[in-house]
Design a protein around this motif. Structure first.
Motif, mmCIF file in Angstrom:
data_model
loop_
_atom_site.group_PDB
_atom_site.id
_atom_site.type_symbol
_atom_site.label_atom_id
_atom_site.label_comp_id
_atom_site.label_asym_id
_atom_site.label_seq_id
_atom_site.Cartn_x
_atom_site.Cartn_y
_atom_site.Cartn_z
ATOM 1 N N GLY A 156 8.681 -6.535 11.383
ATOM 2 C CA GLY A 156 7.704 -5.447 11.329
ATOM 3 C C GLY A 156 8.310 -4.070 11.137
ATOM 4 N N PHE A 157 9.654 -3.953 11.239
ATOM 5 C CA PHE A 157 10.334 -2.694 10.923
ATOM 6 C C PHE A 157 10.532 -2.657 9.404
ATOM 7 N N HIS A 158 9.940 -1.661 8.723
ATOM 8 C CA HIS A 158 9.955 -1.653 7.255
ATOM 9 C C HIS A 158 10.770 -0.483 6.707
ATOM 10 N N GLN A 159 11.868 -0.816 6.074
ATOM 11 C CA GLN A 159 12.685 0.182 5.393
ATOM 12 C C GLN A 159 12.000 0.661 4.120
ATOM 13 N N PHE A 160 11.355 -0.247 3.413
ATOM 14 C CA PHE A 160 10.682 0.015 2.139
ATOM 15 C C PHE A 160 11.627 0.642 1.119
ATOM 16 N N ASP A 161 12.684 -0.096 0.841
ATOM 17 C CA ASP A 161 13.582 0.287 -0.250
ATOM 18 C C ASP A 161 12.978 -0.195 -1.568
ATOM 19 N N VAL A 162 11.888 0.446 -1.956
ATOM 20 C CA VAL A 162 11.194 0.138 -3.206
ATOM 21 C C VAL A 162 10.645 1.443 -3.775
ATOM 22 N N TYR A 163 10.179 1.350 -4.994
ATOM 23 C CA TYR A 163 9.480 2.475 -5.628
ATOM 24 C C TYR A 163 8.082 2.020 -6.017
ATOM 25 N N GLY A 164 7.206 3.010 -6.274
ATOM 26 C CA GLY A 164 5.897 2.684 -6.791
ATOM 27 C C GLY A 164 4.865 2.464 -5.702
ATOM 28 N N ASN A 165 4.052 1.423 -5.862
ATOM 29 C CA ASN A 165 2.877 1.188 -5.031
ATOM 30 C C ASN A 165 3.168 0.107 -3.985
ATOM 31 N N LEU A 166 2.951 0.423 -2.717
ATOM 32 C CA LEU A 166 3.199 -0.525 -1.631
ATOM 33 C C LEU A 166 2.080 -1.546 -1.461
ATOM 34 N N PHE A 167 1.055 -1.488 -2.292
ATOM 35 C CA PHE A 167 -0.126 -2.322 -2.071
ATOM 36 C C PHE A 167 0.229 -3.794 -1.901
ATOM 37 N N GLY A 168 1.049 -4.323 -2.774
ATOM 38 C CA GLY A 168 1.391 -5.738 -2.697
ATOM 39 C C GLY A 168 2.037 -6.120 -1.386
ATOM 40 N N LEU A 169 2.888 -5.254 -0.849
ATOM 41 C CA LEU A 169 3.571 -5.535 0.419
ATOM 42 C C LEU A 169 2.635 -5.410 1.610
ATOM 43 N N LEU A 170 1.748 -4.421 1.581
ATOM 44 C CA LEU A 170 0.855 -4.199 2.714
ATOM 45 C C LEU A 170 -0.306 -5.187 2.720
ATOM 46 N N LEU A 197 8.278 7.247 2.852
ATOM 47 C CA LEU A 197 6.927 7.634 2.461
ATOM 48 C C LEU A 197 6.921 8.737 1.420
ATOM 49 N N ASP A 198 8.037 9.467 1.281
ATOM 50 C CA ASP A 198 8.146 10.471 0.225
ATOM 51 C C ASP A 198 8.505 9.849 -1.118
ATOM 52 N N VAL A 199 8.972 8.608 -1.095
ATOM 53 C CA VAL A 199 9.439 7.953 -2.321
ATOM 54 C C VAL A 199 8.327 7.145 -2.974
ATOM 55 N N VAL A 200 7.532 6.463 -2.175
ATOM 56 C CA VAL A 200 6.467 5.611 -2.712
ATOM 57 C C VAL A 200 5.178 6.411 -2.895
ATOM 58 N N GLU A 201 4.222 5.805 -3.568
ATOM 59 C CA GLU A 201 2.924 6.445 -3.775
ATOM 60 C C GLU A 201 2.123 6.438 -2.469
ATOM 61 N N PRO A 202 1.132 7.336 -2.337
ATOM 62 C CA PRO A 202 0.264 7.288 -1.147
ATOM 63 C C PRO A 202 -0.364 5.907 -1.007
ATOM 64 N N ILE A 203 -0.502 5.424 0.234
ATOM 65 C CA ILE A 203 -0.985 4.058 0.430
ATOM 66 C C ILE A 203 -2.477 3.910 0.125
ATOM 67 N N PHE A 204 -3.221 5.024 0.054
ATOM 68 C CA PHE A 204 -4.601 5.014 -0.429
ATOM 69 C C PHE A 204 -4.669 5.892 -1.675
ATOM 70 N N PRO A 205 -5.496 5.534 -2.659
ATOM 71 C CA PRO A 205 -5.547 6.313 -3.905
ATOM 72 C C PRO A 205 -6.283 7.634 -3.750
ATOM 73 N N ASN A 206 -5.918 8.568 -4.609
ATOM 74 C CA ASN A 206 -6.631 9.842 -4.761
ATOM 75 C C ASN A 206 -6.563 10.749 -3.537
ATOM 76 N N LEU A 214 8.342 -1.504 -7.520
ATOM 77 C CA LEU A 214 9.558 -1.652 -8.320
ATOM 78 C C LEU A 214 10.770 -1.770 -7.410
ATOM 79 N N ASN A 215 11.788 -2.456 -7.906
ATOM 80 C CA ASN A 215 13.003 -2.641 -7.128
ATOM 81 C C ASN A 215 13.741 -1.328 -6.926
ATOM 82 N N TRP A 216 14.447 -1.220 -5.806
ATOM 83 C CA TRP A 216 15.260 -0.033 -5.512
ATOM 84 C C TRP A 216 16.287 0.195 -6.617
ATOM 85 N N TYR A 217 16.809 -0.895 -7.159
ATOM 86 C CA TYR A 217 17.705 -0.823 -8.321
ATOM 87 C C TYR A 217 16.850 -1.155 -9.531
#
Length: 492
Positions: free
Chosen positions: A278-292, A306-315, A379-382
């Motif tokens: 449950g501890f999430h580093q979230f070394d990804v880019y883009g939209n977290l929707f699939g993970l959440l 949270l500054d790297v990924v998109e807001p978890i809700f749109p708009n 998207l992948n961190w790399y």
């Protein structure tokens, strides 16, 4: 002759005395033997009785004295770990403090939590923040420590020493855990407490999780707790770390960050990482929707980057999106973003509920095995790495217009008498599908009713079940979510 008779008499007397003495000795030994025999027989008899007779009368006979003893000894109270037993150490940068402090305000509870934000230099204080943030302190100078990693920054050394510096401040009475995080980490503190309650804080524990990037874990370590996702160190382990950490840091000048320095010292102390997903580093880019939307069956403890990924809700902005998530978080933190899967047989639809976040309706029937895998909306961190560079299973986002899910995001949640009611509104539009089957586009809104379960994580892990409830509300789907009933199975 008289003399001879006298001598014979003496001899007879001597023999008589000797015989008498012998009889006394023999009688003594006989008496001892008889006593021992009676004692042994008594012992054997009692042993035999205990085996042959019901022992309950004996217990009953002793019961009054036992009850009396219990009344005299007070029962120990079970003192569960709570938020006051945790000290937070937040690594922060003065350069980013103005925007990052807004994340801390979301989860920090003044007068209830203990912790310190550790900065590299002094920042301008805002009177509005005085009672909304932890105390601010400047880290000690780390110029004496060597740092030789060409890609990193020496601030990693000062951040790695936060736990040690916190201990040296004193005032650790009642502390059981030290929890590290970054200034862009958001904690779900109820779930953090629930996770830490599983472990004995008197033992050496180092608790956290790995990265979502397989390559990150290879470059650093699968045995390392990533600091942005947060990790917990039990009090006795923190004390042991403080005693040796400065010497340990000197031995690893080539390491990149703060968390790998912590792990290097843990390796020297012989303490492995205890993983909690449950501890999430979230070394990804883009939209977290699939993970959440397909969160693992474990409490949601933290969100990072949270500054790297998109807001978890749109708009909405990132902070606004997290504030919206706080509404269901307060109603039922243990059930937050937990997935349920069910089917609407009338429309031949597959439904996935990520409670407090989003609902998806798919045309057709998909197996739970597929729906519980995160869709690759991120998207992948790399960036050159493909889907094989994740340390968990994922599924592709469908390109077929008819297989794209209808997505409904949380719009609000309220508590009713004994259940919560959360509402989800459709987001965006789906391309036209020519399949000859009922279209979910008629559903504009989803209502989910769920009874909070404070003991959800005290039981063996299992997804909640969901059921589609008949309704006359036009354009609305009603779903009931809760503990699976006996023999309830999610079958196609």
């Amino acid at each position: 002759m008289f003399t001879m008779m006298k001598n014979n008499f003496k001899d007879s007397e001597h023999l008589y005395l000797s015989w008498t003495f012998s009889k006394l000795i023999a009688f003594f030994f006989l008496l001892v033997s008889v006593c021992y025999l009676f004692y042994s027989l008594r012992f054997v008899t009692h042993s035999y009785d205990c085996e042959q007779q019901n022992p309950l009368p004996l217990v009953s006979h002793l019961a009054p004295s036992i009850d009396y003893a219990i009344e005299e000894i007070p029962k120990p109270s079970f003192d569960e770990t709570n938020i006051s037993h945790i000290v937070f150490g937040i690594g922060a940068s003065a350069k980013l403090w103005k925007q990052r402090k807004e994340y801390i305000k979301l989860w920090w509870r003044p007068n209830q939590m203990r912790g310190i934000v550790w900065l590299d230099r002094k920042v301008e204080a805002d009177s509005k923040d005085k009672n909304l943030l932890p105390p601010l302190k400047i880290s000690e100078d780390t110029a004496r420590f060597s740092y030789k990693n060409p890609k990193g920054h020496k601030s990693a050394i000062r951040i790695s020493r936060i736990v040690s510096e916190t201990i040296r401040l004193g005032n650790t009475e009642g502390v059981r855990w030290f929890v590290m995080g970054d200034d862009d980490t958001v904690f779900v503190t109820e779930n953090l407490v629930k996770v830490l309650r599983k472990y004995d804080h008197n033992q050496f524990y180092y608790i956290g999780s790995s990265s979502e990037s397989h390559l990150q874990n290879i470059y650093f370590s699968y045995n390392m707790a990533y600091g942005g996702g947060g990790f917990a160190i039990s009090y006795p382990l923190a004390v042991a770390l403080e005693k040796m950490q400065d010497r340990c840091i000197q031995r690893y000048p080539g390491l990149y960050g703060s968390d790998d320095r912590i792990q290097a010292c843990m390796a020297e102390l012989g303490v492995p990482l205890t993983k909690e997903r449950g501890f999430h580093q979230f070394d990804v880019y883009g939209n977290l929707f699939g993970l959440l939307a397909a969160h693992p069956v474990t409490p949601l403890v933290s969100l990072h980057h949270l500054d790297v990924v998109e807001p978890i809700f749109p708009n909405v902005t990132r902070v606004q999106a997290l504030k919206r998530l706080q509404v269901p978080m307060k109603l039922d933190p243990y059930g937050l973003i937990q997935q349920s899967i069910c089917y609407d047989k009338r429309g031949t639809w597959t439904i996935s509920v990520s409670w407090g976040y989003a609902v998806q309706i798919f045309r057709g029937t998909f197996s739970p095995r597929e729906i519980e895998m995160p869709a690759r909306t991120f998207l992948n961190w790399y960036k050159r790495a493909d889907y094989t560079a994740y340390p968990f299973n994922t599924r592709p986002v469908s390109r077929h217009v008819c297989q794209k899910p209808f997505v409904y995001y949380l719009s609000g949640a309220v508590a009713l008498s004994n259940v919560t009611k959360s509402e989800y509104v459709r987001s965006g539009s789906n391309p036209e599908c020519r399949w000859q089957m009922q279209d979910p586009s008629q559903i504009q809104r989803v209502e989910v009713y769920k009874k909070p379960d404070p003991h959800l994580w005290d039981k063996s892990p299992r997804r909640n079940c969901c059921r589609v409830v008949p309704t006359k509300k036009k354009g609305t789907m009603v779903i009931d979510v809760g503990e699976c009933k006996e023999d309830e199975v999610v079958e196609l």
